[in-house]
Write a protein that holds these residues in place. Structure first.
Motif, PDB file in Angstrom:
ATOM      1  N   ARG A 187       0.855  -1.190   0.000  1.00  0.00           N
ATOM      2  CA  ARG A 187       0.000   0.000   0.000  1.00  0.00           C
ATOM      3  C   ARG A 187       0.883   1.229   0.000  1.00  0.00           C
ATOM      4  O   ARG A 187       1.682   1.432   0.909  1.00  0.00           O
ATOM      5  N   PHE A 188       0.764   2.057  -1.033  1.00  0.00           N
ATOM      6  CA  PHE A 188       1.538   3.287  -1.101  1.00  0.00           C
ATOM      7  C   PHE A 188       0.936   4.289  -0.132  1.00  0.00           C
ATOM      8  O   PHE A 188      -0.255   4.573  -0.171  1.00  0.00           O
ATOM      9  N   ARG A 189       1.771   4.855   0.724  1.00  0.00           N
ATOM     10  CA  ARG A 189       1.309   5.789   1.746  1.00  0.00           C
ATOM     11  C   ARG A 189       1.531   7.235   1.339  1.00  0.00           C
ATOM     12  O   ARG A 189       1.532   8.135   2.164  1.00  0.00           O
ATOM     13  N   SER A 190       1.747   7.458   0.060  1.00  0.00           N
ATOM     14  CA  SER A 190       1.892   8.818  -0.439  1.00  0.00           C
ATOM     15  C   SER A 190       0.584   9.253  -1.081  1.00  0.00           C
ATOM     16  O   SER A 190      -0.389   8.495  -1.142  1.00  0.00           O
ATOM     17  N   ALA A 191       0.568  10.503  -1.562  1.00  0.00           N
ATOM     18  CA  ALA A 191      -0.630  11.011  -2.232  1.00  0.00           C
ATOM     19  C   ALA A 191      -0.870  10.234  -3.517  1.00  0.00           C
ATOM     20  O   ALA A 191       0.073   9.773  -4.166  1.00  0.00           O
ATOM     21  N   PRO A 192      -2.134  10.031  -3.912  1.00  0.00           N
ATOM     22  CA  PRO A 192      -2.409   9.304  -5.151  1.00  0.00           C
ATOM     23  C   PRO A 192      -1.734   9.953  -6.340  1.00  0.00           C
ATOM     24  O   PRO A 192      -1.670  11.179  -6.455  1.00  0.00           O
ATOM     25  N   GLY A 193      -1.199   9.128  -7.225  1.00  0.00           N
ATOM     26  CA  GLY A 193      -0.498   9.645  -8.389  1.00  0.00           C
ATOM     27  C   GLY A 193      -1.459  10.086  -9.477  1.00  0.00           C
ATOM     28  O   GLY A 193      -2.628   9.727  -9.494  1.00  0.00           O
ATOM     29  N   THR A 194      -0.929  10.879 -10.387  1.00  0.00           N
ATOM     30  CA  THR A 194      -1.719  11.302 -11.533  1.00  0.00           C
ATOM     31  C   THR A 194      -1.743  10.182 -12.567  1.00  0.00           C
ATOM     32  O   THR A 194      -1.002   9.195 -12.472  1.00  0.00           O
ATOM     33  N   ALA A 195      -2.600  10.349 -13.573  1.00  0.00           N
ATOM     34  CA  ALA A 195      -2.673   9.359 -14.640  1.00  0.00           C
ATOM     35  C   ALA A 195      -1.335   9.237 -15.359  1.00  0.00           C
ATOM     36  O   ALA A 195      -0.930   8.148 -15.780  1.00  0.00           O
ATOM     37  N   ARG A 196      -0.633  10.347 -15.496  1.00  0.00           N
ATOM     38  CA  ARG A 196       0.670  10.333 -16.169  1.00  0.00           C
ATOM     39  C   ARG A 196       1.678   9.500 -15.387  1.00  0.00           C
ATOM     40  O   ARG A 196       2.447   8.725 -15.955  1.00  0.00           O
ATOM     41  N   GLU A 198     -10.644  24.044 -10.204  1.00  0.00           N
ATOM     42  CA  GLU A 198     -10.088  22.701 -10.066  1.00  0.00           C
ATOM     43  C   GLU A 198     -10.896  21.733 -10.925  1.00  0.00           C
ATOM     44  O   GLU A 198     -12.107  21.822 -11.031  1.00  0.00           O
ATOM     45  N   ASN A 199     -10.160  20.790 -11.516  1.00  0.00           N
ATOM     46  CA  ASN A 199     -10.798  19.786 -12.365  1.00  0.00           C
ATOM     47  C   ASN A 199     -11.459  18.745 -11.491  1.00  0.00           C
ATOM     48  O   ASN A 199     -10.797  17.974 -10.798  1.00  0.00           O
ATOM     49  N   ILE A 200     -12.801  18.715 -11.512  1.00  0.00           N
ATOM     50  CA  ILE A 200     -13.519  17.785 -10.655  1.00  0.00           C
ATOM     51  C   ILE A 200     -13.681  16.419 -11.303  1.00  0.00           C
ATOM     52  O   ILE A 200     -14.162  15.468 -10.695  1.00  0.00           O
ATOM     53  N   ILE A 201     -13.264  16.293 -12.563  1.00  0.00           N
ATOM     54  CA  ILE A 201     -13.358  15.011 -13.242  1.00  0.00           C
ATOM     55  C   ILE A 201     -12.113  14.206 -12.917  1.00  0.00           C
ATOM     56  O   ILE A 201     -11.002  14.647 -13.104  1.00  0.00           O
ATOM     57  N   SER A 202     -12.281  13.015 -12.379  1.00  0.00           N
ATOM     58  CA  SER A 202     -11.110  12.212 -12.031  1.00  0.00           C
ATOM     59  C   SER A 202     -10.359  11.816 -13.277  1.00  0.00           C
ATOM     60  O   SER A 202     -10.934  11.596 -14.329  1.00  0.00           O
ATOM     61  N   GLU A 203      -9.030  11.711 -13.133  1.00  0.00           N
ATOM     62  CA  GLU A 203      -8.188  11.473 -14.284  1.00  0.00           C
ATOM     63  C   GLU A 203      -8.266  10.029 -14.759  1.00  0.00           C
ATOM     64  O   GLU A 203      -7.952   9.720 -15.890  1.00  0.00           O
ATOM     65  N   LEU A 204      -8.593   9.107 -13.901  1.00  0.00           N
ATOM     66  CA  LEU A 204      -8.691   7.706 -14.301  1.00  0.00           C
ATOM     67  C   LEU A 204     -10.067   7.165 -13.953  1.00  0.00           C
ATOM     68  O   LEU A 204     -10.644   7.586 -12.989  1.00  0.00           O
TER      69      LEU A 204
END
Length: 231
Positions: free
Chosen positions: A87-96, A225-231
């Motif tokens: 489990r990654f304990r960092s902030a969620p990554g972007t799609a990129r 802010e973009n409210i549409i999730s990237e994935l």
């Protein structure tokens, strides 16, 4: 003699042992390809040191895992279960970032299976496509500057219901009151709107009219802010 040192204690005569030379060759190539992926990712991209280091090392890690599984179904299932618990304990990554990690994992998988030529070809093609898309700004939203979040402070004696409708009708194609908050010990209201400007060049003109309406109190405009999730 050297191969005996690296032989597993549970290996049998029927177990295929990876030679030290093959091990170092696959590991070295995975490290080189991971470094190439990191350098390409840093091209015209915001990044952190921890992420690019992870991206550089991930192909080697996946490569070694695949090499040690070496066709053993039971070990493969155990490895898959172990990775699923991570489990990654960092902030969620972007799609990129997620895409870059999958490319790195794919490179490691191909190297671990022994297809070093395909690993190099895969890395070269994916890096070339990634750099091309970055260069062309593929998928960039050209109208992103029209989407704004507007915060307006008004005195408490001013009814905020529809108080700026005529101004918004003139300068925006869409507006929506998103939040109302009391401020300054309840003596003022702070209204937050999501708006879409008709013409970004007239943003200051709109703010000037809002200042006349709210008594020259605080007004702030920021990118929506973009409210549409990237994935």
């Amino acid at each position: 003699m050297l191969n005996n040192i690296f032989q597993g204690i549970f290996d049998s005569s029927l177990t295929a042992v990876i030679s030290v030379g093959d091990f170092l060759l696959c590991l070295g190539l995975s490290l080189v390809l991971g470094l190439i992926l990191s350098l390409v990712y840093m091209y015209r991209t915001r990044y952190t040191k921890s992420f690019v280091v992870t991206l550089a090392l991930l192909p080697a890690v996946v490569c070694i895992v695949i090499m040690l599984v070496n066709g053993n179904v039971g070990t493969g299932v155990a490895v898959a279960g172990a990775f699923s618990l991570v489990r990654f304990r960092s902030a969620p990554g972007t799609a990129r970032e997620i895409c870059a990690l999958f490319i790195a994992m794919g490179t490691g998988l191909i190297s671990g299976m022994g297809y070093l030529g395909f690993a190099v070809l895969f890395t070269v093609v994916m890096c070339a496509v990634l750099m091309l898309y970055n260069r062309l700004d593929f998928g960039a939203n050209k109208n992103a500057g029209k989407y704004k979040t507007l915060s307006v402070t008004i005195p408490e004696d001013l009814d905020y219901t529809g108080v700026f409708d005529d101004i918004f009708f003139e300068y925006t194609t869409h507006y929506e009151l998103d939040r109302v908050k009391t401020t300054n010990m309840g003596s003022m209201f702070r209204l937050t709107y999501n708006i879409v400007l008709r013409d970004t060049a007239k943003e200051k003109e709109m703010i000037d009219k809002l200042r006349c309406r709210n008594g020259n109190l605080e007004i702030s405009v920021s990118r929506q802010e973009n409210i549409i999730s990237e994935l």
